[in-house]
Design a protein around this motif. Sequence first.
Motif, PDB file in Angstrom:
ATOM      1  N   THR A  48      -9.185   1.631   2.345  1.00 49.98           N
ATOM      2  CA  THR A  48      -9.996   0.495   1.876  1.00 49.98           C
ATOM      3  C   THR A  48      -9.133  -0.337   0.913  1.00 49.98           C
ATOM      4  OG1 THR A  48     -10.769   1.580  -0.131  1.00 49.98           O
ATOM      5  CG2 THR A  48     -12.086   1.929   1.864  1.00 49.98           C
ATOM      6  N   SER A  49      -9.705  -1.428   0.409  1.00 46.26           N
ATOM      7  CA  SER A  49      -8.959  -2.299  -0.512  1.00 46.26           C
ATOM      8  C   SER A  49      -8.564  -1.572  -1.809  1.00 46.26           C
ATOM      9  CB  SER A  49      -9.775  -3.545  -0.847  1.00 46.26           C
ATOM     10  OG  SER A  49     -10.989  -3.144  -1.432  1.00 46.26           O
ATOM     11  N   GLU A  50      -9.207  -0.423  -2.079  1.00 48.33           N
ATOM     12  CA  GLU A  50      -8.853   0.347  -3.285  1.00 48.33           C
ATOM     13  C   GLU A  50      -7.418   0.845  -3.229  1.00 48.33           C
ATOM     14  OE1 GLU A  50     -11.775   3.008  -4.771  1.00 48.33           O
ATOM     15  OE2 GLU A  50     -12.858   1.114  -5.052  1.00 48.33           O
ATOM     16  N   GLU A  51      -6.859   0.888  -2.021  1.00 49.56           N
ATOM     17  CA  GLU A  51      -5.496   1.428  -1.882  1.00 49.56           C
ATOM     18  C   GLU A  51      -4.408   0.359  -1.986  1.00 49.56           C
ATOM     19  OE1 GLU A  51      -4.848   4.872   0.637  1.00 49.56           O
ATOM     20  OE2 GLU A  51      -6.982   4.818   1.087  1.00 49.56           O
ATOM     21  N   ILE A  52      -4.809  -0.870  -2.276  1.00 45.17           N
ATOM     22  CA  ILE A  52      -3.800  -1.910  -2.529  1.00 45.17           C
ATOM     23  C   ILE A  52      -3.112  -1.551  -3.843  1.00 45.17           C
ATOM     24  CG2 ILE A  52      -3.428  -4.356  -3.008  1.00 45.17           C
ATOM     25  CD1 ILE A  52      -5.936  -4.945  -1.322  1.00 45.17           C
ATOM     26  N   LEU A  53      -1.797  -1.578  -3.860  1.00 41.65           N
ATOM     27  CA  LEU A  53      -1.050  -1.118  -5.037  1.00 41.65           C
ATOM     28  C   LEU A  53      -1.192  -2.094  -6.217  1.00 41.65           C
ATOM     29  CD1 LEU A  53       2.109   0.355  -3.275  1.00 41.65           C
ATOM     30  CD2 LEU A  53       0.501   1.604  -4.717  1.00 41.65           C
ATOM     31  N   PRO A  54      -1.035  -1.597  -7.455  1.00 41.77           N
ATOM     32  CA  PRO A  54      -1.190  -2.450  -8.646  1.00 41.77           C
ATOM     33  C   PRO A  54      -0.281  -3.677  -8.608  1.00 41.77           C
ATOM     34  CG  PRO A  54      -0.971  -0.142  -9.290  1.00 41.77           C
ATOM     35  CD  PRO A  54      -0.723  -0.203  -7.804  1.00 41.77           C
ATOM     36  N   GLY A  55      -0.827  -4.810  -8.995  1.00 40.80           N
ATOM     37  CA  GLY A  55      -0.025  -6.036  -9.103  1.00 40.80           C
ATOM     38  C   GLY A  55       0.001  -6.884  -7.846  1.00 40.80           C
ATOM     39  N   VAL A 114      10.679  -8.438  -0.934  1.00 43.41           N
ATOM     40  CA  VAL A 114      10.213  -7.376  -1.838  1.00 43.41           C
ATOM     41  C   VAL A 114      10.123  -6.085  -1.030  1.00 43.41           C
ATOM     42  CG1 VAL A 114       8.471  -6.709  -3.535  1.00 43.41           C
ATOM     43  CG2 VAL A 114       8.857  -9.134  -3.056  1.00 43.41           C
ATOM     44  N   GLU A 115      10.892  -5.087  -1.402  1.00 40.92           N
ATOM     45  CA  GLU A 115      11.124  -3.887  -0.592  1.00 40.92           C
ATOM     46  C   GLU A 115      11.216  -2.623  -1.440  1.00 40.92           C
ATOM     47  OE1 GLU A 115      11.804  -2.065   1.944  1.00 40.92           O
ATOM     48  OE2 GLU A 115      11.705  -3.494   3.586  1.00 40.92           O
ATOM     49  N   ASP A 116      10.762  -1.496  -0.903  1.00 40.17           N
ATOM     50  CA  ASP A 116      10.903  -0.227  -1.639  1.00 40.17           C
ATOM     51  C   ASP A 116      11.949   0.699  -1.025  1.00 40.17           C
ATOM     52  OD1 ASP A 116       9.317   0.350   0.653  1.00 40.17           O
ATOM     53  OD2 ASP A 116       8.703   2.232  -0.299  1.00 40.17           O
ATOM     54  N   ALA A 117      12.507   0.326   0.124  1.00 39.47           N
ATOM     55  CA  ALA A 117      13.426   1.242   0.815  1.00 39.47           C
ATOM     56  C   ALA A 117      14.864   0.717   0.769  1.00 39.47           C
ATOM     57  CB  ALA A 117      12.998   1.395   2.271  1.00 39.47           C
ATOM     58  N   HIS A 146       2.210   9.092   5.953  1.00 40.33           N
ATOM     59  CA  HIS A 146       3.322   9.373   6.877  1.00 40.33           C
ATOM     60  C   HIS A 146       3.830  10.788   6.611  1.00 40.33           C
ATOM     61  CE1 HIS A 146       4.100   5.586   8.923  1.00 40.33           C
ATOM     62  NE2 HIS A 146       4.057   4.915   7.788  1.00 40.33           N
ATOM     63  N   TYR A 147       3.986  11.117   5.309  1.00 40.74           N
ATOM     64  CA  TYR A 147       4.524  12.429   4.940  1.00 40.74           C
ATOM     65  C   TYR A 147       3.644  13.556   5.462  1.00 40.74           C
ATOM     66  CZ  TYR A 147       5.647  16.531   2.154  1.00 40.74           C
ATOM     67  OH  TYR A 147       5.954  17.812   1.780  1.00 40.74           O
ATOM     68  N   VAL A 160       0.854  -1.208   0.000  1.00 39.84           N
ATOM     69  CA  VAL A 160       0.000   0.000   0.000  1.00 39.84           C
ATOM     70  C   VAL A 160       0.878   1.243   0.000  1.00 39.84           C
ATOM     71  CG1 VAL A 160      -2.096  -0.883   1.138  1.00 39.84           C
ATOM     72  CG2 VAL A 160      -0.124  -0.231   2.538  1.00 39.84           C
ATOM     73  N   ASP A 161       0.322   2.343  -0.530  1.00 39.62           N
ATOM     74  CA  ASP A 161       1.095   3.593  -0.579  1.00 39.62           C
ATOM     75  C   ASP A 161       0.778   4.460   0.644  1.00 39.62           C
ATOM     76  OD1 ASP A 161       2.550   5.788  -1.200  1.00 39.62           O
ATOM     77  OD2 ASP A 161       1.157   6.531  -2.724  1.00 39.62           O
ATOM     78  N   THR A 162       1.258   4.026   1.795  1.00 40.03           N
ATOM     79  CA  THR A 162       1.011   4.799   3.021  1.00 40.03           C
ATOM     80  C   THR A 162       2.053   5.897   3.225  1.00 40.03           C
ATOM     81  OG1 THR A 162       2.025   2.887   4.002  1.00 40.03           O
ATOM     82  CG2 THR A 162      -0.304   3.213   4.490  1.00 40.03           C
TER      83      THR A 162
END
Length: 218
Positions: free
Chosen positions: A89-96, A169-172, A22-23, A16-18
Amino acid sequence: MKKELAFIFDLDGVIVDTAKYHYLAWRNLANVLGFDFTEEQNELLKGVSRVKSLEILLSIGKVNLSEAKKQEFLLQKNKEYLEYVNKMTSEEILPGVNDLLNFLELNDIKYALGSASKNAPLILEKVGLLNRFTAIVDGNDVSKAKPDPEVFLIGAKKLEMKPENCVVVEDAIAGIQAANAAKMISIGIGDTNVLHEADYVFKDLTAITPDFLKNIMN
Ligand code: BG6
Ligand code: MG
């Protein structure tokens, strides 16, 4: 598929794009303390624990606070962050994400969550993914934050897998370093220049195709 693999997913920025929430909460705190906080500076907080994030923010603003004040602001920041989380909500689950989890389940590949966030179970519950993970390791379970490998090593243990058979699987940057320190296969999600320490880098989870997965299992 020959090699038995398991996956460990980071949460914020992968599932998710949380990061945007945070920002907003950190920027608000910076403004209260009398300085500005840019989106570029926010990159420094990705994957970093809540306490360490406050330290970085205060050093950006050159602000010194008592321990009591720090605790007060940590609570305040989290309270504001949770106001955003509670609306997710589930709409915020990222693509893929759903396609990849479906593929792993169809192929009997176990997967866990390995997140620095103490809010991870709540976020997963909000987006309807809480019951899909075989194991969840979050900020409440670790004593050492990423780039220390602790979070992923606990994840591997819970999945009953050897570290070298786990794919993170990581973005940081800190998360990729933690995966590498754990001797796991690291997949970065984001910019190749930023995540150059990763074994593989993709722009998002839609790019992790069944063909790629079959390749790393062979
Ligand atoms: C990480 C985020 O997943 O969790 C960081 O990338 C965040 O930005 C950290 O600071 C801790 O999260 P929380 O929800 O416990 O404040
Ligand atoms: Mg992340």
